[in-house]
Design a protein around this motif. Structure first.
Motif, mmCIF file in Angstrom:
data_model
loop_
_atom_site.group_PDB
_atom_site.id
_atom_site.type_symbol
_atom_site.label_atom_id
_atom_site.label_comp_id
_atom_site.label_asym_id
_atom_site.label_seq_id
_atom_site.Cartn_x
_atom_site.Cartn_y
_atom_site.Cartn_z
ATOM 1 N N TYR A 1 1.015 -1.081 -0.087
ATOM 2 C CA TYR A 1 0.265 0.483 -0.020
ATOM 3 C C TYR A 1 0.908 1.350 -0.062
ATOM 4 N N ILE A 2 0.760 1.926 -0.759
ATOM 5 C CA ILE A 2 1.654 3.301 -1.303
ATOM 6 C C ILE A 2 0.765 4.646 -0.631
ATOM 7 N N GLY A 3 1.858 5.247 -0.357
ATOM 8 C CA GLY A 3 1.300 6.482 0.202
ATOM 9 C C GLY A 3 0.194 7.469 0.067
ATOM 10 N N GLY A 4 0.185 8.442 0.929
ATOM 11 C CA GLY A 4 -0.436 9.774 0.058
ATOM 12 C C GLY A 4 -1.692 9.548 0.225
ATOM 13 N N GLY A 5 -2.384 10.857 0.651
ATOM 14 C CA GLY A 5 -3.564 11.553 1.033
ATOM 15 C C GLY A 5 -4.597 10.070 1.177
ATOM 16 N N ALA A 6 -4.719 10.298 -0.404
ATOM 17 C CA ALA A 6 -5.383 8.980 -0.707
ATOM 18 C C ALA A 6 -5.954 7.877 -0.753
ATOM 19 N N ALA A 7 -5.054 7.690 0.065
ATOM 20 C CA ALA A 7 -5.196 6.320 0.348
ATOM 21 C C ALA A 7 -6.358 5.603 1.568
ATOM 22 N N MET A 8 -6.541 7.240 1.867
ATOM 23 C CA MET A 8 -7.652 7.217 3.139
ATOM 24 C C MET A 8 -8.374 6.944 2.244
ATOM 25 N N PHE A 9 -9.626 6.906 1.003
ATOM 26 C CA PHE A 9 -10.400 7.734 0.607
ATOM 27 C C PHE A 9 -11.070 5.450 -0.273
ATOM 28 N N GLY A 10 -11.663 4.871 -0.312
ATOM 29 C CA GLY A 10 -11.259 3.797 -1.186
ATOM 30 C C GLY A 10 -11.038 3.187 -0.784
ATOM 31 N N VAL A 11 -10.115 2.597 -0.329
ATOM 32 C CA VAL A 11 -9.398 2.227 -0.049
ATOM 33 C C VAL A 11 -9.227 0.647 1.064
ATOM 34 N N PRO A 12 -8.920 1.380 1.929
ATOM 35 C CA PRO A 12 -9.852 0.764 3.307
ATOM 36 C C PRO A 12 -10.544 0.241 3.294
ATOM 37 N N VAL B 1 3.417 1.763 3.476
ATOM 38 C CA VAL B 1 4.324 3.248 3.404
ATOM 39 C C VAL B 1 3.561 3.943 3.753
ATOM 40 N N CYS B 2 3.692 4.830 5.257
ATOM 41 C CA CYS B 2 2.918 6.884 5.398
ATOM 42 C C CYS B 2 1.787 6.373 5.090
ATOM 43 N N HIS B 3 0.616 7.414 4.505
ATOM 44 C CA HIS B 3 -0.713 7.565 4.791
ATOM 45 C C HIS B 3 -1.163 6.018 3.616
ATOM 46 N N GLY B 4 -0.263 5.144 2.857
ATOM 47 C CA GLY B 4 -0.798 3.589 2.741
ATOM 48 C C GLY B 4 -0.872 2.614 3.335
ATOM 49 N N THR B 5 -1.040 2.675 4.470
ATOM 50 C CA THR B 5 -1.135 1.531 5.642
ATOM 51 C C THR B 5 -2.724 2.060 6.278
ATOM 52 N N ALA B 6 -3.079 3.373 5.604
ATOM 53 C CA ALA B 6 -4.355 2.958 6.089
ATOM 54 C C ALA B 6 -5.182 2.167 5.758
ATOM 55 N N GLY B 7 -4.112 1.648 4.392
ATOM 56 C CA GLY B 7 -5.270 0.390 4.268
ATOM 57 C C GLY B 7 -5.170 -0.638 4.627
ATOM 58 N N ILE B 8 -4.471 -0.950 5.798
ATOM 59 C CA ILE B 8 -4.572 -2.098 6.389
ATOM 60 C C ILE B 8 -5.649 -1.875 7.718
ATOM 61 N N VAL B 9 -6.124 -0.513 8.043
ATOM 62 C CA VAL B 9 -6.646 -0.181 9.236
ATOM 63 C C VAL B 9 -7.719 -1.912 8.869
ATOM 64 N N ASN B 10 -8.150 -1.676 8.048
ATOM 65 C CA ASN B 10 -9.805 -3.143 8.673
ATOM 66 C C ASN B 10 -9.753 -4.713 7.915
ATOM 67 N N LEU B 11 -7.909 -4.778 7.432
ATOM 68 C CA LEU B 11 -8.188 -6.488 6.840
ATOM 69 C C LEU B 11 -7.930 -7.555 8.343
ATOM 70 N N LYS B 12 -8.901 -8.252 8.148
ATOM 71 C CA LYS B 12 -9.100 -9.346 8.964
ATOM 72 C C LYS B 12 -9.189 -10.212 8.608
ATOM 73 N N THR B 13 -8.258 -11.374 9.836
ATOM 74 C CA THR B 13 -7.596 -13.169 9.491
ATOM 75 C C THR B 13 -8.936 -13.798 9.433
#
Length: 155
Positions: free
Chosen positions: A23-34, A57-69
């Motif tokens: 997941y690449i950073g940048g503020g756009a990673a906060m929208f649509g991906v998570p 990396v960076c704001h790309g970490t937003a992409g992992i906030v909803n990942l569940k096993t």
């Protein structure tokens, strides 16, 4: 432009063909991906069924906030992660008012141990197959850790 117009949709990707998701950073990673369920399913299939790496990396970490096993736990629960710290955001800026959540707070509230370094310093955390970096300065080291992890898997 060709790549943008011809990017595969999640349902067109064969998870067995991948060993890592980044997941690449940048503020756009906060929208649509998570919140994208198709991406979540794809990523967790790569991670759980194909022993894949999940990285950000960076704001790309937003992409992992909803990942569940499969068991229903957050991927990062009780794991050390990094990303762009909430305290580094310009909280009075227009862009910030539109963020749907805070990355660090959300991860911590869901069981992650969030670590970071001073501003403008690289910081990378590796916790098993989860590799995260604080900012763009961490990108090279995250990439090297992904390669190292992949090479260890070949042994």
């Amino acid at each position: 432009m060709y790549a943008l117009k011809n990017t595969n949709k999640p349902d067109e990707i064969i998870p067995a063909n991948y060993k890592a998701v980044h997941y690449i950073g940048g503020g756009a990673a906060m929208f649509g991906v998570p919140e994208n369920k198709e991406i979540q399913t794809l990523v967790m299939t790569i991670y759980e069924q194909h022993d894949g790496i999940v990285s950000s990396v960076c704001h790309g970490t937003a992409g992992i906030v909803n990942l569940k096993t499969r068991e229903g736990n957050y991927l990062f629960k009780n794991k050390v992660v990094s990303g762009y710290p909430d305290s580094f955001e310009k909280q009075d800026a227009e862009y910030f008012r539109h963020f749907p959540f805070l990355i660090q707070k959300t991860l911590e509230n869901r069981g992650a141990v969030f670590k970071f370094s001073p501003r403008n310093k690289a910081h990378v955390e590796v916790d098993g197959k989860l590799i995260t970096g604080q900012n763009y300065l961490s990108s090279r080291e995250v990439a090297l850790k992904i390669i190292e992890n992949l090479n260890e898997g070949k042994k």
